[in-house]
Design an enzyme around this catalytic site. Structure first.
Site, PDB file in Angstrom:
ATOM      1  N   HIS A   2       0.854  -1.318  -0.418  1.00 53.82           N
ATOM      2  CA  HIS A   2       0.212  -0.362   0.433  1.00 53.82           C
ATOM      3  C   HIS A   2       1.256   1.100  -0.366  1.00 53.82           C
ATOM      4  O   HIS A   2       2.234   0.871   0.201  1.00 53.82           O
ATOM      5  CB  HIS A   2      -1.069   0.034   1.182  1.00 53.82           C
ATOM      6  N   ASP A  12       0.596   5.174   2.142  1.00 52.33           N
ATOM      7  CA  ASP A  12      -0.554   5.873   3.072  1.00 52.33           C
ATOM      8  C   ASP A  12      -1.118   6.159   2.982  1.00 52.33           C
ATOM      9  O   ASP A  12      -1.909   7.158   2.187  1.00 52.33           O
ATOM     10  CB  ASP A  12       0.891   5.993   3.945  1.00 52.33           C
ATOM     11  N   HIS A  62       4.968   0.159   0.460  1.00 55.60           N
ATOM     12  CA  HIS A  62       5.704  -0.533   0.745  1.00 55.60           C
ATOM     13  C   HIS A  62       4.617  -1.864   2.110  1.00 55.60           C
ATOM     14  O   HIS A  62       3.124  -1.745   1.517  1.00 55.60           O
ATOM     15  CB  HIS A  62       5.772  -0.228   2.180  1.00 55.60           C
ATOM     16  N   ARG A  97       5.432   6.340  13.859  1.00 51.06           N
ATOM     17  CA  ARG A  97       5.192   7.021  12.272  1.00 51.06           C
ATOM     18  C   ARG A  97       4.496   8.276  12.297  1.00 51.06           C
ATOM     19  O   ARG A  97       4.100   9.054  12.995  1.00 51.06           O
ATOM     20  CB  ARG A  97       4.294   6.275  11.866  1.00 51.06           C
TER      21      ARG A  97
HETATM   22  C1  SIN Z   1       2.996   0.837   7.402  1.00 44.92           C
HETATM   23  O1  SIN Z   1       2.977   2.079   7.706  1.00 44.92           O
HETATM   24  O2  SIN Z   1       2.842   0.945   7.189  1.00 44.92           O
HETATM   25  C2  SIN Z   1       3.453  -0.237   8.840  1.00 44.92           C
HETATM   26  C3  SIN Z   1       5.133  -0.572   8.525  1.00 44.92           C
HETATM   27  C4  SIN Z   1       5.824  -0.820   9.234  1.00 44.92           C
HETATM   28  O3  SIN Z   1       5.504  -0.802  10.521  1.00 44.92           O
HETATM   29  O4  SIN Z   1       7.083  -1.644   8.961  1.00 44.92           O
END
Ligand code: SIN
Length: 276
Positions: free
Chosen positions: A101, A103, A247, A262
């Site tokens: 995806h 974000d 990612h 994050r």
């Molecule tokens: C995310 O922000 O999508 C999670 C990424 C992660 O935990 O590595």
């Protein structure tokens, strides 16, 4: 590109670089900040090791890139609602981002970038994050497919992602239409902008047509040649550009803990501009 104030070590020829010579807990000078920004734009995702950061220092680093984004459905810490807690432990059945995806692409103005800092990682490895280059995904499609999808739009929906335990009940789930190929506002390059996590439908096509084309694109995006796989250590930081990278967080470490914060930088409305 050459850099004076940082060292940039590419992890693959296609995507991802580690940055050395920076202490993110200290205010960055303008030249060093500009070089970090340039290395980010060049490599799509950049990584830093051994960064001991307070929440405020993490937020300050994020604000150097722009206004911060507030998640539409996550539980936010009262004091710092711009922090998204990324956490898994022995009770977790799922983790955030366990699917390819970009974000919050369901937002009308999806986030430009995300800055994830992990302080706890699983003891026996695991919990890596994979990143894929969406410029390269677009460029490696055949010309007839590139022509067909450039200028088309797709629906990105938050409901099926956020209407589940772990997210705020009763939150409004964003749903937006975005160009399937977006022009990056900084680099001017074209990037494929559909993802398995949020994109549900191609506008103007029948359900069958839409499902078949999206599945073909998702398989293309997931080719290993487009990807880098990042191995976290405590106090690593990853910064990814949601406009040109996707990612996937791997959940292969149950029942161990993985924890971090994050900070997400706000973005603008995706657009498509045909190459001159
Ligand atoms: C995310 O922000 O999508 C999670 C990424 C992660 O935990 O590595």
């Amino acid at each position: 590109m050459t850099y004076q104030t940082i060292e940039v070590r590419k992890l693959t020829p296609v995507i991802g670089a580690e940055i050395y010579g920076v202490d993110l807990s200290k205010p960055l000078g303008n030249q060093q900040f500009q070089e970090i920004h340039d290395a980010w734009m060049e490599n799509l995702v950049i990584f830093f090791r051994d960064q001991q950061l307070t929440v405020d220092q993490h937020l300050d680093f994020g604000r150097r890139f722009g206004k911060l984004h507030l998640h539409p459905a996550a539980h936010q810490p009262e004091k710092n609602p711009e922090i998204l807690i990324i956490k898994a432990d022995e009770k977790s059945k799922h983790v955030a981002g366990e699917e390819w995806h970009s974000d919050v692409s369901c937002d009308a103005e999806p986030p430009m970038g995300s800055l994830l800092h992990l302080t706890e990682v699983p003891p026996d490895g695991g919990g890596d994050t994979m990143f894929a280059n969406m410029y390269r995904a677009y460029e490696t499609l055949s010309e007839p497919i590139r022509k067909m999808i450039s200028g088309m739009k797709a629906v990105h929906d938050g409901k099926h992602v956020y209407e589940r335990p772990g997210y705020r009940e009763g939150a409004m789930y964003p749903r937006s239409e975005h160009p399937m190929v977006r022009t990056h506002p900084v680099t001017g390059r074209q990037a494929l902008f559909v993802n398995r996590g949020f994109t549900t439908r191609i506008v103007g096509l029948s359900r069958n047509e839409s499902a078949a084309i999206l599945e073909m694109l998702y398989r293309h995006i997931e080719m290993p040649e487009l990807c880098v796989r990042f191995k976290w250590q405590p106090n690593s930081m990853a910064c990814w550009d949601n406009r040109c990278a996707q990612h996937h967080a791997l959940f292969d470490y149950f029942p161990h803990r993985r924890y971090g914060h994050r900070v997400t930088v706000a973005g603008d409305k995706p657009f498509y501009r045909a190459a001159a």
